[in-house]
Design a protein around this motif. Structure first.
Motif, short mmCIF file in Angstrom:
data_model
loop_
_atom_site.label_atom_id
_atom_site.label_comp_id
_atom_site.label_asym_id
_atom_site.label_seq_id
_atom_site.Cartn_x
_atom_site.Cartn_y
_atom_site.Cartn_z
N ASP A 1 -6.32 -24.99 -29.24
CA ASP A 1 -6.48 -26.27 -29.93
C ASP A 1 -7.65 -27.03 -29.30
N THR A 2 -8.70 -27.30 -30.09
CA THR A 2 -9.86 -28.02 -29.54
C THR A 2 -9.94 -29.44 -30.09
N SER A 3 -8.81 -29.99 -30.53
CA SER A 3 -8.80 -31.39 -30.96
C SER A 3 -9.02 -32.28 -29.74
N SER B 1 -9.62 -26.93 -34.89
CA SER B 1 -9.39 -28.37 -34.98
C SER B 1 -9.11 -28.64 -36.46
N GLU B 2 -10.13 -29.12 -37.19
CA GLU B 2 -9.94 -29.30 -38.63
C GLU B 2 -9.91 -27.96 -39.36
N GLU C 1 -13.20 -31.70 -30.88
CA GLU C 1 -13.49 -32.07 -32.26
C GLU C 1 -12.34 -32.88 -32.81
N ARG C 2 -12.57 -33.48 -33.96
CA ARG C 2 -11.55 -34.32 -34.56
C ARG C 2 -10.63 -33.50 -35.46
N THR D 1 -6.64 -31.92 -36.68
CA THR D 1 -5.87 -30.74 -36.31
C THR D 1 -5.26 -30.12 -37.56
N SER E 1 -1.35 -25.41 -27.89
CA SER E 1 -1.39 -26.55 -28.80
C SER E 1 -0.23 -27.48 -28.50
#
Length: 793
Positions: free
Chosen positions: A589-591, A625-626, A651-652, A654, A680
């Motif tokens: 997860d890169t949110s 992410s998105e 990034e924004r 999820t 995550s």
């Protein structure tokens, strides 16, 4: 000019092969193949390696003017160095440049190297330790030992090279480290041509139509005809006829056969347009005349071509070669054979109908999806669409498109389209496999279909799906157990001679260069009544733990019981997995909420992969992410995996469940042990799919999922979702107090993956639809069993 441009890349075997070519179109084809084998992502139009190399080459020539300068050659291969130190230490050393690469793509490690300018003029040369340090000094006793030369060089640096001394010493220390570790192997790798499989040169020569001097001629005749259009092209059917008396058979009695290889080149405007290769195997018992007929088919756009054909008798060594001008006509409407130009040297026959299904743009399909068919040719009265063998809709006029509801959960479906005449005769068909799995290697016999009646000869057409990064070697057509033809390139179309009008089964087998095969078959001339029986085998990977949470390693098949929907199942295969190749994925997860932990995720993840992924294993890195992103495709190259982990960026948004569906689909088609490790917090704000749909997709694929989250950042709903996802797929859910606990978590996951049991059973439910629960029990009830809890067939 080209040889000079690629001098830093060109291996000696490649240079020798190129210089041996004597035709311009062959040289052009060689150049294209040269770049293709270096293309890192051959599925895309852009050859990233070629673009990057020429960009670096332009930079190098602008800086150093000629590739005779070793600095230009190294720059073209590796790009600009991280740092350069320049000095000539007065009149004591030749001008020197000391380069440092923090990471060289060519060498796949950090590299330090020295360049010097002999006699103070002309191109720079890369220094090798074998030359000794005297090569860097203007004056030195030539009888000095290697150790003495090094001592003299360092003395010069300390006393006469001014403020750069400490920096130079540091760089030389790095260089000595490289020498000690690899004997300067890193330096050599950074400056040498990039390694490629030398087999590609042999494969290129295999498509040559040249004939060596002194080769015995093979008597043969070639006929070409145009059976009709195929989409926007025209079908060309070739027939080579060889007198039996001219050919040589291998084997004896009923095992004797005639074997031939056909190689063809198609030129347009003196450029190689395409090349092809076929192999034919003809059992002597199947000959019904004094000539051997070898059939092949191509599809080309209407135009004038020059064909060069070479047919070799593989047993006798004799060769037939012919060059011919072929004008391929456009077979529209009622065009007749009489209208064709005389120079075609071929005949045209009645027009045929073709139909093609367009592939949807998305990789993973669910819900309402539109499918469109393109029809060419005359006489089509109706087009019928079928989903998974069931007719759903027919259309009598264009546009021939239909919307199918594929369900909320992505699954594998077959969409078929059939064109009919006014009298109900089947004119053409096409088939599309939906959601086959990105790693699936599949071959499908599109024509003929089951139930077709044919006499004498039948036209077979196959479609092949090759996984990313894999290469198709060949495709073989069989009638019964007899191999009739081997094709090495598309279109995979072949006319097959049948033994009569009785029942026959046709089979097609596709092979990958790296190993692996896929096949499909169909029965023609079958009796009116028949029955298909589907045998479903279910693979279960089970981990068994004792009361202390440690793996139990000494169980036998008799210790296990498997229940499907509470009904006992017979285990047909049992294996304790210790060395089975593993495919593992890290899904991260890169949110924005994960950003502060990226450094630890990178560091610990790299260690996990280094300790888990062996020579026979593969790993992939997927970030999301998105939307999901495949940061590293399946590989055991640690440099590639490390680079993917090092490139994490916050990034924004999820979209967890949509990204999970993407990851599961990426695994589908892989046989054996598969596991996905998901990092995550279980939050999802943008997905089209729900958690239940993602779980159902995972259960249908048989993928084991391990979930990992920080206790402090996961909410109650997210925790329940992650726990359910892991438990239902046979994995484990981990909730850490600190991100540093990730190392211990990875150790437990690695132990799980290397101590599992494989249980394969034949489901007693047959082809019944609906969810099927699975329960695995062991004799000792104190043991905990982790395995898939159920699946959708």
């Amino acid at each position: 000019d080209w040889l000079e441009e690629v001098r830093p890349l060109l291996a000696q075997v490649e240079r020798k092969a190129f210089l041996a070519l004597d035709k311009d179109y062959q040289r052009d084809a060689f150049i294209e193949s040269f770049w293709q084998v270096r293309d890192p992502v051959p599925e895309t139009r852009l050859n990233e390696f070629r673009v990057r190399y020429y960009s670096r080459l332009d930079e190098a020539l602008a800086l150093y003017e000629t590739l005779a300068d070793d600095r230009a050659r190294v720059h073209a291969l590796n790009g600009p160095p991280t740092s350069i130190f320049e000095t000539d230490c007065g009149v004591l050393t030749w001008p020197l440049e000391l380069w440092r690469f923090r990471y060289s793509e060519q060498a796949r490690r950090s590299v330090a190297m020295i360049f010097y300018q002999p006699f103070g003029g002309g191109p720079f040369k890369m220094w090798s330790p074998a030359e000794g340090h005297r090569a860097l000094l203007m004056t030195i006793d030539p009888r000095e030992s290697l150790r003495g030369q090094q001592s003299a060089f360092h003395t010069v640096l300390r006393r006469y090279c001014g403020l750069l001394t400490s920096e130079l010493e540091a760089l030389l220390f790095d260089f000595r480290e490289v020498e000690n570790e690899l004997g300067a192997g890193g330096v050599k790798a950074a400056a040498a041509p990039s390694s490629t499989d030398p087999e590609w040169v042999a494969s290129f020569h295999a498509f040559s139509t040249d004939v060596e001097a002194g080769t015995r001629s093979l008597a043969a005749e070639l006929e070409l005809s145009f059976p009709g259009p195929y989409q926007s092209r025209t079908r060309i059917e070739g027939r080579l006829s060889v007198p039996v008396a001219e050919a040589v058979s291998a084997g004896e009695g009923d095992m004797a056969s005639y074997n031939f290889q056909l190689t063809g080149e198609v030129l347009r405007d003196d450029q190689l347009f395409e090349s092809f290769r076929y192999r034919f195997d003809v059992p002597s018992t199947r000959l019904s005349s004094d000539r051997i007929a070898l059939n092949f088919e191509r599809a080309l756009r209407p135009a004038e071509y020059r064909w060069v054909l070479r047919l070799e008798d593989l047993n006798g060594g004799a060769v037939f070669r012919e060059e011919r001008t072929v004008v391929v006509p456009r077979l529209d409407g009622e065009q007749a054979a009489a209208e064709l130009p005389d120079e075609t040297l071929a005949t045209a026959t009645a027009e045929a109908v073709s139909i093609e299904l367009a592939e949807p743009a998305e990789d993973v399909l669910s819900g309402a999806v539109r499918f469109t068919a393109t029809v060419t040719g005359e006489g089509v009265a109706k087009v019928r669409f079928l989903l998974d063998g069931k007719p759903l809709l027919s259309k009598t006029r264009p546009p021939f498109s239909v919307d199918f509801d594929l369900g909320s959960v992505p699954g594998t479906h077959t969409v078929r389209v059939v064109a009919y005449s006014k009298g109900g005769e089947e004119l053409a068909t096409d088939e599309l496999l939906v959601n086959p799995g990105q790693q699936s290697f599949l071959v499908t016999l599109v024509e003929p279909r089951e139930g077709v009646h044919a006499e004498g000869r039948v036209r077979a057409r196959a479609d092949v799906r090759v996984p990313p990064g894999r290469v198709l070697d060949r495709l073989e057509f069989f009638v019964g157990d007899e191999r009739k033809a081997t094709l090495y390139q598309a279109p995979f179309v072949q006319s097959l001679d049948l033994a009569g009008d009785g029942l026959s089964y046709l089979r097609v087998v596709a092979f990958l260069q790296e190993g692996g095969e896929a096949e499909d078959w169909v029965i023609v001339n079958a009796p009116e009544f028949g029955e298909h029986v589907e045998v479903r085998l279910v693979e279960l990977y089970a981990a068994v733990l004792d009361g202390a949470g440690l793996p139990v390693l000494d169980l036998e098949a008799s210790d296990f019981e498997v229940f499907e929907n509470r009904t006992p199942q017979d285990v047909v295969r049992f294996e304790h997995l210790r060395d089975l190749p593993l495919y593992a994925g890290l899904m991260i997860d890169t949110s924005a909420s994960m950003a502060e932990h990226f450094e630890a995720v990178n560091r610990i993840g790299r260690t996990f992969l280094e300790e888990t992924i062996g020579p026979r294993d593969r790993a992939a890195v997927i970030t999301f992410s998105e939307q999901p992103r495949l940061a590293a495709a399946f590989t055991n190259d640690m440099a590639v995996l490390a680079s993917a982990l090092a490139g994490l960026r916050a990034e924004r948004g999820t979209a967890l469940w949509d990204s999970l569906v993407f990851a599961i689909d990426y695994f589908r088609g892989i046989k054996g042990q598969r596991a996905l490790v998901l990092l995550s917090d279980g939050e999802d704000r943008r997905s089209r799919h729900t958690m239940d749909e993602a779980l159902q997709f995972a259960q249908g694929s048989g993928l084991t999922i391990y979930t990992v989250a920080l206790e402090s950042s996961v909410r109650r709903a997210g925790k329940r979702a992650l726990e359910r996802l892991a438990v239902q797929t046979g994995g484990r859910a981990f909730f850490m107090r600190s991100v540093e606990d990730l190392a211990e978590v990875y150790t437990k996951i690695q132990r799980d993956l290397r101590t599992r049991y494989l249980l394969i059973y034949q489901s007693s439910r047959g082809s019944d639809a609906g969810f099927r629960t699975i329960e695995v029990k062991v004799a000792d009830r104190d043991f905990e069993v982790r395995a898939l809890r159920g699946y959708f067939p």
